[in-house]
Design a protein around this motif. Structure first.
Motif, PDB file in Angstrom:
ATOM      1  N   ALA A 246      63.284 -32.152  -9.503  1.00  0.00           N
ATOM      2  CA  ALA A 246      62.734 -31.146  -8.595  1.00  0.00           C
ATOM      3  C   ALA A 246      61.462 -31.692  -7.952  1.00  0.00           C
ATOM      4  O   ALA A 246      60.586 -32.206  -8.643  1.00  0.00           O
ATOM      5  N   ILE A 247      61.383 -31.591  -6.618  1.00  0.00           N
ATOM      6  CA  ILE A 247      60.234 -32.084  -5.856  1.00  0.00           C
ATOM      7  C   ILE A 247      59.644 -30.918  -5.078  1.00  0.00           C
ATOM      8  O   ILE A 247      60.373 -30.156  -4.434  1.00  0.00           O
ATOM      9  N   PRO A 248      58.312 -30.740  -5.117  1.00  0.00           N
ATOM     10  CA  PRO A 248      57.685 -29.567  -4.493  1.00  0.00           C
ATOM     11  C   PRO A 248      57.738 -29.593  -2.973  1.00  0.00           C
ATOM     12  O   PRO A 248      57.744 -30.651  -2.341  1.00  0.00           O
ATOM     13  N   SER A 249      57.760 -28.397  -2.397  1.00  0.00           N
ATOM     14  CA  SER A 249      57.669 -28.210  -0.950  1.00  0.00           C
ATOM     15  C   SER A 249      56.438 -27.366  -0.643  1.00  0.00           C
ATOM     16  O   SER A 249      55.963 -26.601  -1.482  1.00  0.00           O
ATOM     17  N   ASP A 250      55.959 -27.487   0.583  1.00  0.00           N
ATOM     18  CA  ASP A 250      54.708 -26.840   0.975  1.00  0.00           C
ATOM     19  C   ASP A 250      54.781 -25.316   0.902  1.00  0.00           C
ATOM     20  O   ASP A 250      53.770 -24.638   0.746  1.00  0.00           O
ATOM     21  N   ASP A 251      55.991 -24.750   0.993  1.00  0.00           N
ATOM     22  CA  ASP A 251      56.116 -23.293   0.982  1.00  0.00           C
ATOM     23  C   ASP A 251      56.175 -22.708  -0.433  1.00  0.00           C
ATOM     24  O   ASP A 251      56.333 -21.500  -0.600  1.00  0.00           O
ATOM     25  N   GLY A 252      56.050 -23.550  -1.446  1.00  0.00           N
ATOM     26  CA  GLY A 252      56.096 -23.078  -2.829  1.00  0.00           C
ATOM     27  C   GLY A 252      57.438 -23.269  -3.504  1.00  0.00           C
ATOM     28  O   GLY A 252      57.567 -23.040  -4.706  1.00  0.00           O
ATOM     29  N   SER A 253      58.425 -23.689  -2.750  1.00  0.00           N
ATOM     30  CA  SER A 253      59.748 -23.936  -3.328  1.00  0.00           C
ATOM     31  C   SER A 253      59.825 -25.363  -3.866  1.00  0.00           C
ATOM     32  O   SER A 253      58.903 -26.167  -3.686  1.00  0.00           O
ATOM     33  N   PHE A 254      60.937 -25.673  -4.520  1.00  0.00           N
ATOM     34  CA  PHE A 254      61.212 -27.038  -4.959  1.00  0.00           C
ATOM     35  C   PHE A 254      62.606 -27.419  -4.485  1.00  0.00           C
ATOM     36  O   PHE A 254      63.554 -26.647  -4.672  1.00  0.00           O
ATOM     37  N   THR A 255      62.709 -28.577  -3.853  1.00  0.00           N
ATOM     38  CA  THR A 255      64.020 -29.125  -3.537  1.00  0.00           C
ATOM     39  C   THR A 255      64.503 -29.872  -4.770  1.00  0.00           C
ATOM     40  O   THR A 255      63.833 -30.777  -5.266  1.00  0.00           O
ATOM     41  N   CYS A 256      65.658 -29.489  -5.277  1.00  0.00           N
ATOM     42  CA  CYS A 256      66.178 -30.043  -6.529  1.00  0.00           C
ATOM     43  C   CYS A 256      67.471 -30.813  -6.259  1.00  0.00           C
ATOM     44  O   CYS A 256      68.230 -30.468  -5.347  1.00  0.00           O
ATOM     45  N   THR A 257      67.701 -31.815  -7.080  1.00  0.00           N
ATOM     46  CA  THR A 257      68.903 -32.630  -6.917  1.00  0.00           C
ATOM     47  C   THR A 257      69.536 -32.900  -8.268  1.00  0.00           C
ATOM     48  O   THR A 257      68.857 -33.311  -9.212  1.00  0.00           O
ATOM     49  N   LEU A 258      70.834 -32.649  -8.341  1.00  0.00           N
ATOM     50  CA  LEU A 258      71.627 -33.004  -9.510  1.00  0.00           C
ATOM     51  C   LEU A 258      72.307 -34.333  -9.232  1.00  0.00           C
ATOM     52  O   LEU A 258      72.997 -34.490  -8.224  1.00  0.00           O
ATOM     53  N   PHE A 259      72.099 -35.309 -10.122  1.00  0.00           N
ATOM     54  CA  PHE A 259      72.780 -36.598 -10.054  1.00  0.00           C
ATOM     55  C   PHE A 259      73.736 -36.664 -11.241  1.00  0.00           C
ATOM     56  O   PHE A 259      73.303 -36.601 -12.393  1.00  0.00           O
ATOM     57  N   LEU A 260      75.026 -36.791 -10.954  1.00  0.00           N
ATOM     58  CA  LEU A 260      76.043 -36.649 -11.992  1.00  0.00           C
ATOM     59  C   LEU A 260      77.214 -37.588 -11.701  1.00  0.00           C
ATOM     60  O   LEU A 260      77.638 -37.703 -10.551  1.00  0.00           O
ATOM     61  N   PRO A 261      77.758 -38.264 -12.732  1.00  0.00           N
ATOM     62  CA  PRO A 261      78.936 -39.123 -12.515  1.00  0.00           C
ATOM     63  C   PRO A 261      80.074 -38.349 -11.864  1.00  0.00           C
ATOM     64  O   PRO A 261      80.268 -37.147 -12.134  1.00  0.00           O
ATOM     65  N   SER A 262      80.841 -39.025 -11.028  1.00  0.00           N
ATOM     66  CA  SER A 262      81.861 -38.361 -10.219  1.00  0.00           C
ATOM     67  C   SER A 262      82.910 -37.641 -11.065  1.00  0.00           C
ATOM     68  O   SER A 262      83.402 -36.575 -10.671  1.00  0.00           O
ATOM     69  N   GLN A 263      83.262 -38.186 -12.222  1.00  0.00           N
ATOM     70  CA  GLN A 263      84.266 -37.544 -13.060  1.00  0.00           C
ATOM     71  C   GLN A 263      83.789 -36.179 -13.548  1.00  0.00           C
ATOM     72  O   GLN A 263      84.552 -35.206 -13.552  1.00  0.00           O
TER      73      GLN A 263
END
Length: 510
Positions: A246-263
């Protein structure tokens, strides 16, 4: 008459290249496949709502030398400093734990920034530049790097539905490809230059999620009140073979990313209702920040995209074409260096062009060349500059590609290891207490300096060998054995030192 540089791609790297070119008096035309992202109706990159980036010294330094006084202040005003990682896990007692790991012993930070916001600021500056023309909805369909001509399809709102796009022909003295991993410029350049090319899809897919800002009714006083978790960290939920960030944004939200094997992504796609339980098992605490309903909605609606690592060499053809950024060296995002390396490409490219321009200037102020001879001389010096750029930059670009792949292992699992913590502690101890030795962690050299990536690796490997030899010597020393016995026997008098060492190794306070 001034030479014309055509830039394909109006992202952050292409926009910065346009600014550098304009400052040197070139006529600049920038062609972008997509609509103007400042238009509210434009779909952002990869069809996601937002992508947050980590801006560090290399990108900042490239903007510093762009020749525009307002650029850096304009960009940095919307950033959020992240001083380290926040590792989320579950303690032995079953309670949620957070462990902060600073990026740098000297307190330096990297900066979270919204990609679209950064791009918009660069485009706003270019809009006011009389040397620059911006063309959106323009797709490169062909290029002849001998004749220095290119063909562009024009797609705009006035075109009738299902009609064949209008095609225009343009000329250029130099074309710069900054059009991403699936670069059209690279594709056409490879018809003229003997480019060695390797592309690898990593067996990991990524999907975007979002932590909403704290409701106003729940906010206390203070600048961080709108954030549900610390805004000054890059948050990681490591899962050994996968992770959630999760990485912060100026509006107080967080942009989050799930990294997961394709299977595993495929298994969850078959039965998405398992997703909240999967998160509770592997990413403790996330479902308290993102309700299960929103988690499912994001997983179903946002694309599950592949990660690509791309290397090629050379990056140029004679004096008429060169590729930079992801078009030359797309990398996985785990070192936060993709955009920074691309912006550094711009600085290094134009510094080499400047050097060759100065080397080939006539020392005779009365000398006058014919137009043809002058153009030939300019073409020759640019060819020499582009050849040097390819030779110098490809080595470092290949290095950071490899480091980015390695850092995925570090982020998803090594951050939890005692060995990783111990080396980090020792290297930072040396950096703070013996600065004259020039000792730094690899991460600090990558993120907080402008050293060549290949040189960073060389120095880091040397440091690792020195640490290993020193540690082995100390362990085998009779003096150290006696000192360890003495400390054990009288350990009550050394409780503070012992606590510090234990924390450095385990990350846990007694």
């Amino acid at each position: 008459m001034a030479e014309k540089i055509v830039i394909i791609g109006a992202g952050p790297v292409g926009s910065l290249a346009a600014l550098y070119a304009s400052q040197r008096g070139y006529l600049v035309e920038v062609y972008e496949l997509r609509p103007d992202l400042r238009d509210p109706g434009t779909v952002p990159l990869n069809f996601t709502k937002s992508i947050n980036l980590a801006l560090s010294e290399r990108g900042i330094n490239a903007m510093r030398y762009a020749g525009n006084e307002e650029l850096l202040d304009h960009v940095m005003a919307s950033t959020i400093p992240m001083r380290g990682r926040m590792i989320h896990s579950v303690g032995p007692d079953g309670k949620l734990t957070q462990q902060s790991q600073d990026y740098d012993a000297q307190g330096r930070a990297i900066f979270a920034i919204d990609r679209a916001g950064l791009n918009s600021r660069l485009l706003d500056i270019l809009d006011r530049d009389p040397n620059v023309k911006l063309f959106f909805n323009h797709k490169l369909t062909g290029a002849d790097f001998h004749a220095r001509k290119a063909w562009i399809e024009v797609r705009d709102k006035t075109s009738p539905p299902n009609s064949r796009p209008k095609e225009i022909e343009i000329s250029f003295d130099l074309m710069i490809g900054a059009d991403g991993a699936h670069s059209a410029v690279r594709y056409h350049l490879m018809k003229f230059a003997r480019v060695n090319y390797a592309q690898e899809y990593v067996d990991t897919l990524w999907c975007e999620f979002r932590i909403e800002p704290r409701p106003r009714s729940e906010r206390s006083l203070g600048p961080s009140a709108k954030f549900r978790i610390s805004p000054n960290h890059l948050h990681i939920w490591p899962g050994k073979d996968f992770m959630f960030i999760a990485i912060p944004s100026d509006d107080g939200s967080f942009t989050c990313t799930l990294f997961l094997p394709s299977q595993q992504v495929a298994e969850l796609e078959k039965n998405p209702e398992q997703l909240p339980a999967f998160f509770d098992q592997h990413f403790p605490g996330v479902t308290q920040l993102i309700p299960a309903k929103e988690l499912l909605a994001s997983f179903k609606s946002n694309p599950h995209l592949p990660l690509i690592s791309l290397k090629c060499s050379p990056y140029h053809y004679e004096s008429s074409g060169v590729i930079i950024g992801d078009a030359a060296h797309a990398m996985v995002p785990f070192y936060g260096q993709g955009m920074n390396a691309g912006m550094e490409d711009v600085r290094i490219l134009f510094s080499i062009l400047d050097k060759h321009s100065q080397m080939n200037e006539s020392n005779d102020p009365t000398a006058e060349l014919s137009v043809a001879k002058d153009a030939a001389a300019l073409s020759m010096q640019r060819a020499q500059a582009l050849a040097e750029y390819s030779a110098v930059r490809s080595i470092d670009a290949h290095t950071i590609n490899e480091l980015a792949l390695q850092n995925y292992v570090e982020m998803r699992s090594s951050v939890l290891s005692k060995r990783y913590r111990l080396r980090k502690f020792l290297e930072e101890f040396m950096s703070v207490n013996f600065p004259g030795l020039g000792w730094q962690t690899k991460y600090a050299r990558i993120s907080f300096s402008n050293e060549a990536y290949s040189e960073v690796v060389r120095k880091s490997e040397h440091q690792g060998k020195v640490l290993l030899r020193t540690f082995s010597t100390l362990v085998a020393s009779p003096f150290v054995a006696a000192a360890a016995f003495f400390c054990y026997r009288y350990r009550s008098n050394f409780s503070n030192a012992w606590s510090l060492l234990k924390f450095a190794i385990t990350g846990q306070l007694p």
